[in-house]
Design an enzyme around this catalytic site. Structure first.
Site, PDB file in Angstrom:
ATOM      1  N   HIS A  16       0.835  -1.206   0.000  1.00 50.80           N
ATOM      2  CA  HIS A  16       0.000   0.000   0.000  1.00 50.80           C
ATOM      3  C   HIS A  16       0.872   1.259   0.000  1.00 50.80           C
ATOM      4  O   HIS A  16       0.561   2.236  -0.665  1.00 50.80           O
ATOM      5  CB  HIS A  16      -0.906   0.019   1.236  1.00 50.80           C
ATOM      6  CG  HIS A  16      -1.942  -1.071   1.195  1.00 50.80           C
ATOM      7  ND1 HIS A  16      -3.282  -0.807   1.084  1.00 50.80           N
ATOM      8  CD2 HIS A  16      -1.827  -2.417   1.218  1.00 50.80           C
ATOM      9  CE1 HIS A  16      -3.948  -1.948   1.060  1.00 50.80           C
ATOM     10  NE2 HIS A  16      -3.085  -2.934   1.143  1.00 50.80           N
ATOM     11  N   ASP A 115      -6.200   5.767   2.282  1.00 50.55           N
ATOM     12  CA  ASP A 115      -6.298   4.382   1.814  1.00 50.55           C
ATOM     13  C   ASP A 115      -7.718   3.885   2.021  1.00 50.55           C
ATOM     14  O   ASP A 115      -8.328   4.144   3.062  1.00 50.55           O
ATOM     15  CB  ASP A 115      -5.323   3.525   2.629  1.00 50.55           C
ATOM     16  CG  ASP A 115      -5.013   2.211   1.955  1.00 50.55           C
ATOM     17  OD1 ASP A 115      -5.958   1.457   1.682  1.00 50.55           O
ATOM     18  OD2 ASP A 115      -3.823   1.951   1.703  1.00 50.55           O
ATOM     19  N   THR A 137      -5.478   0.858  -3.754  1.00 53.22           N
ATOM     20  CA  THR A 137      -4.107   0.720  -4.249  1.00 53.22           C
ATOM     21  C   THR A 137      -3.913  -0.435  -5.240  1.00 53.22           C
ATOM     22  O   THR A 137      -2.799  -0.707  -5.653  1.00 53.22           O
ATOM     23  CB  THR A 137      -3.100   0.574  -3.084  1.00 53.22           C
ATOM     24  OG1 THR A 137      -3.568  -0.478  -2.230  1.00 53.22           O
ATOM     25  CG2 THR A 137      -3.000   1.864  -2.303  1.00 53.22           C
ATOM     26  N   GLN A 319      14.525  -6.145  -6.717  1.00 50.83           N
ATOM     27  CA  GLN A 319      13.633  -6.720  -7.736  1.00 50.83           C
ATOM     28  C   GLN A 319      13.612  -5.962  -9.063  1.00 50.83           C
ATOM     29  O   GLN A 319      13.694  -6.544 -10.136  1.00 50.83           O
ATOM     30  CB  GLN A 319      12.209  -6.820  -7.170  1.00 50.83           C
ATOM     31  CG  GLN A 319      11.200  -7.312  -8.180  1.00 50.83           C
ATOM     32  CD  GLN A 319       9.938  -7.844  -7.540  1.00 50.83           C
ATOM     33  OE1 GLN A 319      10.004  -8.654  -6.631  1.00 50.83           O
ATOM     34  NE2 GLN A 319       8.800  -7.398  -7.997  1.00 50.83           N
ATOM     35  N   HIS A 334       3.722 -14.202  -7.644  1.00 56.83           N
ATOM     36  CA  HIS A 334       2.426 -14.386  -6.987  1.00 56.83           C
ATOM     37  C   HIS A 334       1.397 -13.402  -7.561  1.00 56.83           C
ATOM     38  O   HIS A 334       0.238 -13.454  -7.207  1.00 56.83           O
ATOM     39  CB  HIS A 334       2.593 -14.169  -5.489  1.00 56.83           C
ATOM     40  CG  HIS A 334       2.955 -12.752  -5.090  1.00 56.83           C
ATOM     41  ND1 HIS A 334       3.872 -11.993  -5.785  1.00 56.83           N
ATOM     42  CD2 HIS A 334       2.512 -11.959  -4.096  1.00 56.83           C
ATOM     43  CE1 HIS A 334       3.978 -10.798  -5.216  1.00 56.83           C
ATOM     44  NE2 HIS A 334       3.163 -10.746  -4.185  1.00 56.83           N
ATOM     45  N   TRP A 337       0.122  -6.789  -7.002  1.00 59.04           N
ATOM     46  CA  TRP A 337      -0.106  -5.800  -8.045  1.00 59.04           C
ATOM     47  C   TRP A 337       1.146  -5.003  -8.388  1.00 59.04           C
ATOM     48  O   TRP A 337       1.400  -4.665  -9.538  1.00 59.04           O
ATOM     49  CB  TRP A 337      -1.283  -4.889  -7.679  1.00 59.04           C
ATOM     50  CG  TRP A 337      -1.728  -4.047  -8.840  1.00 59.04           C
ATOM     51  CD1 TRP A 337      -1.863  -2.695  -8.861  1.00 59.04           C
ATOM     52  CD2 TRP A 337      -2.088  -4.503 -10.161  1.00 59.04           C
ATOM     53  NE1 TRP A 337      -2.284  -2.278 -10.105  1.00 59.04           N
ATOM     54  CE2 TRP A 337      -2.422  -3.366 -10.916  1.00 59.04           C
ATOM     55  CE3 TRP A 337      -2.147  -5.760 -10.773  1.00 59.04           C
ATOM     56  CZ2 TRP A 337      -2.822  -3.456 -12.248  1.00 59.04           C
ATOM     57  CZ3 TRP A 337      -2.536  -5.845 -12.111  1.00 59.04           C
ATOM     58  CH2 TRP A 337      -2.871  -4.697 -12.822  1.00 59.04           C
ATOM     59  N   ASN A 338       1.979  -4.707  -7.379  1.00 55.85           N
ATOM     60  CA  ASN A 338       3.197  -3.942  -7.676  1.00 55.85           C
ATOM     61  C   ASN A 338       4.151  -4.758  -8.537  1.00 55.85           C
ATOM     62  O   ASN A 338       4.723  -4.241  -9.502  1.00 55.85           O
ATOM     63  CB  ASN A 338       3.891  -3.510  -6.376  1.00 55.85           C
ATOM     64  CG  ASN A 338       3.009  -2.572  -5.575  1.00 55.85           C
ATOM     65  OD1 ASN A 338       2.677  -1.478  -6.015  1.00 55.85           O
ATOM     66  ND2 ASN A 338       2.566  -3.022  -4.409  1.00 55.85           N
ATOM     67  N   SER A 339       4.305  -6.017  -8.213  1.00 55.03           N
ATOM     68  CA  SER A 339       5.181  -6.881  -9.028  1.00 55.03           C
ATOM     69  C   SER A 339       4.647  -6.983 -10.451  1.00 55.03           C
ATOM     70  O   SER A 339       5.412  -6.974 -11.420  1.00 55.03           O
ATOM     71  CB  SER A 339       5.266  -8.287  -8.424  1.00 55.03           C
ATOM     72  OG  SER A 339       5.934  -8.233  -7.195  1.00 55.03           O
ATOM     73  N   GLU A 342       5.471  -3.907 -12.316  1.00 54.33           N
ATOM     74  CA  GLU A 342       6.909  -3.851 -12.610  1.00 54.33           C
ATOM     75  C   GLU A 342       7.242  -4.772 -13.791  1.00 54.33           C
ATOM     76  O   GLU A 342       8.068  -4.437 -14.642  1.00 54.33           O
ATOM     77  CB  GLU A 342       7.716  -4.238 -11.356  1.00 54.33           C
ATOM     78  CG  GLU A 342       7.709  -3.113 -10.320  1.00 54.33           C
ATOM     79  CD  GLU A 342       8.025  -3.557  -8.892  1.00 54.33           C
ATOM     80  OE1 GLU A 342       8.595  -4.645  -8.699  1.00 54.33           O
ATOM     81  OE2 GLU A 342       7.681  -2.801  -7.960  1.00 54.33           O
TER      82      GLU A 342
HETATM   83  C1  UDX Z   1       0.493  -6.941  -1.194  1.00 62.15           C
HETATM   84  C2  UDX Z   1      -0.469  -8.093  -1.497  1.00 62.15           C
HETATM   85  O1  UDX Z   1       0.130  -9.321  -1.110  1.00 62.15           O
HETATM   86  C3  UDX Z   1      -0.843  -8.096  -2.957  1.00 62.15           C
HETATM   87  O2  UDX Z   1      -1.793  -9.105  -3.187  1.00 62.15           O
HETATM   88  C4  UDX Z   1      -1.418  -6.768  -3.367  1.00 62.15           C
HETATM   89  O3  UDX Z   1      -1.670  -6.756  -4.752  1.00 62.15           O
HETATM   90  C5  UDX Z   1      -0.471  -5.629  -3.008  1.00 62.15           C
HETATM   91  O4  UDX Z   1      -0.154  -5.723  -1.614  1.00 62.15           O
HETATM   92  P1  UDX Z   1       3.047  -7.812  -1.853  1.00 62.15           P
HETATM   93  O5  UDX Z   1       2.822  -9.217  -1.461  1.00 62.15           O
HETATM   94  O6  UDX Z   1       4.016  -7.043  -1.105  1.00 62.15           O
HETATM   95  O7  UDX Z   1       1.666  -6.987  -1.951  1.00 62.15           O
HETATM   96  O8  UDX Z   1       3.472  -7.870  -3.421  1.00 62.15           O
HETATM   97  P2  UDX Z   1       3.626  -6.747  -4.508  1.00 62.15           P
HETATM   98  O9  UDX Z   1       2.404  -5.937  -4.664  1.00 62.15           O
HETATM   99  O10 UDX Z   1       4.089  -7.438  -5.707  1.00 62.15           O
HETATM  100  O11 UDX Z   1       4.750  -5.782  -3.939  1.00 62.15           O
HETATM  101  C6  UDX Z   1       6.019  -6.234  -3.635  1.00 62.15           C
HETATM  102  C7  UDX Z   1       6.978  -5.077  -3.812  1.00 62.15           C
HETATM  103  O12 UDX Z   1       8.147  -5.391  -3.090  1.00 62.15           O
HETATM  104  C8  UDX Z   1       7.371  -4.829  -5.243  1.00 62.15           C
HETATM  105  O13 UDX Z   1       7.482  -3.440  -5.477  1.00 62.15           O
HETATM  106  C9  UDX Z   1       8.758  -5.477  -5.343  1.00 62.15           C
HETATM  107  O14 UDX Z   1       9.609  -4.829  -6.272  1.00 62.15           O
HETATM  108  C10 UDX Z   1       9.276  -5.339  -3.938  1.00 62.15           C
HETATM  109  N1  UDX Z   1      10.165  -6.447  -3.577  1.00 62.15           N
HETATM  110  C11 UDX Z   1       9.645  -7.661  -3.225  1.00 62.15           C
HETATM  111  C12 UDX Z   1      11.514  -6.240  -3.610  1.00 62.15           C
HETATM  112  O15 UDX Z   1      11.983  -5.137  -3.952  1.00 62.15           O
HETATM  113  N2  UDX Z   1      12.324  -7.270  -3.249  1.00 62.15           N
HETATM  114  C13 UDX Z   1      11.856  -8.484  -2.883  1.00 62.15           C
HETATM  115  O16 UDX Z   1      12.655  -9.359  -2.577  1.00 62.15           O
HETATM  116  C14 UDX Z   1      10.465  -8.693  -2.864  1.00 62.15           C
END
Ligand code: UDX
Length: 441
Positions: A16, A115, A137, A319, A334, A337-339, A342
């Protein structure tokens, strides 16, 4: 002329905070002065992620969490929090109402962005006549899914591509039910809350935005995605050895494997992923995270058998730097949404292994966009090493990967070309709500 001031209140989780920061930077580029409220540890994390050029336009304001130990943002989630604290997180956050009231009274901002998990905060802003906007978000596809079942329970969801299997739905509903406090105060939210900012862009899920707008209940405003100059970050943390290792690999030959900041693989899942990677024969970088106190380990002898074919990163990886590298040909993710965004930014095809929350829907949205394959689970909903290996091989060794990459690059182009226009839309709505509020005073 004095800059217009916006106060922002993100929920305390990495997934978030990241989009809030992105929005803060975009709004500061548009001439607003931003104040982000969060707990001290979260603020120190946020501070480290703000590039120097924003130091005079993005300010940080402390909020103290009574009765909750200070934890970094990747632990302030229902999943990462110790069990006994899960139920208290939302209640504790609500207890900060008087602090928020004080902050808003002191700063007298022109606008407030909060939020969607913290709906109660809109009531505080409204009591001080400060116009506000909620920020969802994730994307409009997810929002339309929840919206549909909230307002039209029993009716079929009009978008079959996002169909969810029973076990996925159960997993998601269970997690969301844990966060049921989100619904409290819904009735008291003001008319302006028909507007919803979403962390997405028309080229990704425009049809879901149109659907929501068509209902007359939710006016969806996409903020677009982030430009890579600000986002890549982690330069000083990049492991030189890792770069050297990547340099030795051929173009698009390697997969990057990560399940985000909140999910921890179970022992069985760890084994399936490990054997899947091993059997695929494809080179990989895998970010392995262990939950404190859990006895989950890589299968015996795995590292030795893999040798130089794979890199295991324990904990946290740079990442975006990895995804940007030309040796990376697929992202086993997984679908947080941020991944996902990216992956779009860096043109990397997705091999989707969604776990919980919004992830199954994000995965399906990416398949619908033609930029992902999803790894099928077995009939009980469990991960399966054979399927994992098959999908990885398809993307790295077959034409599948090339086709996905072409579409991913096109999608990335479209997303980038809409950035400025979508932010124009956000600024317009903020201005409209400010003017409307002035008109009613
Ligand atoms: C959470 C929820 O799990 C997800 O379902 C929702 O969409 C957003 O909030 P998260 O599990 O943290 O998210 O995953 P993601 O949204 O993909 O964000 C992870 C972030 O951490 C990305 O920006 C990624 O670049 C960063 N990251 C992750 C790293 O920089 N290094 C890592 O080793 C792992």
């Amino acid at each position: 002329m004095e800059k217009m001031r916006i106060v922002m209140l993100p929920y305390l989780a990495y997934g978030h905070i990241t989009p809030f920061l992105e929005l803060a930077k975009k709004l500061s580029n548009r001439g607003f002065s931003i104040h982000i409220c969060s707990s001290p540890i979260n603020l120190s994390f946020i501070k480290a992620k703000i590039p120097e050029k924003y130091s005079s336009s993005i300010h940080l304001v402390e909020i103290h969490l009574p009765n909750l130990p200070e934890l970094p943002p990747h632990h302030h989630t229902t999943n990462g929090l110790p069990n006994h604290l899960k139920q208290t997180l939302f209640k504790t956050l609500k207890m900060t109402k008087p602090q928020l009231h004080q902050i808003l009274s002191d700063l007298k901002p022109d606008f407030f962005i909060y939020d969607i998990m913290l709906l109660w905060s809109a009531v505080v802003a409204s009591s001080l006549n400060i116009p506000s906007l909620r920020f969802y978000t994730v994307n409009a596809a997810i929002f339309s899914y929840f919206f549909h079942f909230y307002f039209n329970p029993g009716e079929e969801f009009p978008f079959p591509a996002l169909y969810m299997r029973d076990y996925e739905l159960a997993k998601m509903t269970h997690e969301v039910a844990d966060d049921a406090e989100v619904e409290v105060d819904r009735d008291k939210v003001t008319e302006s809350d028909k507007f919803v900012l979403v962390h997405s862009t028309k080229s990704i899920d425009g049809k879901y935005m149109d659907y929501l707008c068509g209902t007359g209940q939710a006016k969806v405003v996409p903020i677009g995605t982030e430009s890579p100059e600000d986002g890549v970050g982690d330069v000083d943390k990049i492991d030189i050895e890792l770069v050297k290792w990547l340099e030795k690999k051929t173009e698009h030959s390697t997969v990057y494997v990560s399940f985000g900041s909140e999910y921890f693989l179970s022992k069985e899942e760890m084994e399936e992923v490990a054997y899947g990677l091993e059997v695929s024969g494809v080179d990989f970088i895998w970010v392995v995270r262990y939950q404190k106190g859990e006895q989950v380990e890589l299968p015996q002898g795995f590292k030795e058998r893999i040798g130089d074919r794979g890199r295991i990163i324990e904990g946290w990886a740079p990442q975006q730097r990895i995804l940007k590298h030309s040796s990376i040909g697929g992202f086993v993710t997984h679908c947080g949404w941020n991944s996902t965004l990216e992956s779009i930014e860096f043109g990397v095809p997705i091999i989707a292994m969604p776990m919980l929350y919004d992830q199954p829907l994000n995965a399906r949205l990416m398949v619908e966009n033609g930029v992902a394959v999803e790894v099928p689970r077995d009939e009980k909903g469990n991960l399966d090493r054979v399927n994992i290996a098959e999908k990885i091989k398809h993307v790295i060794r077959d034409e599948t990967g090339e086709n996905l990459r072409k579409k991913m690059n096109n999608l990335g182009e479209n997303v980038r070309s809409q950035r400025e226009e979508e932010m124009d839309g956000v600024v317009k709505v903020i201005q409209l709500l400010i003017d409307e509020k002035k008109g009613t005073l």
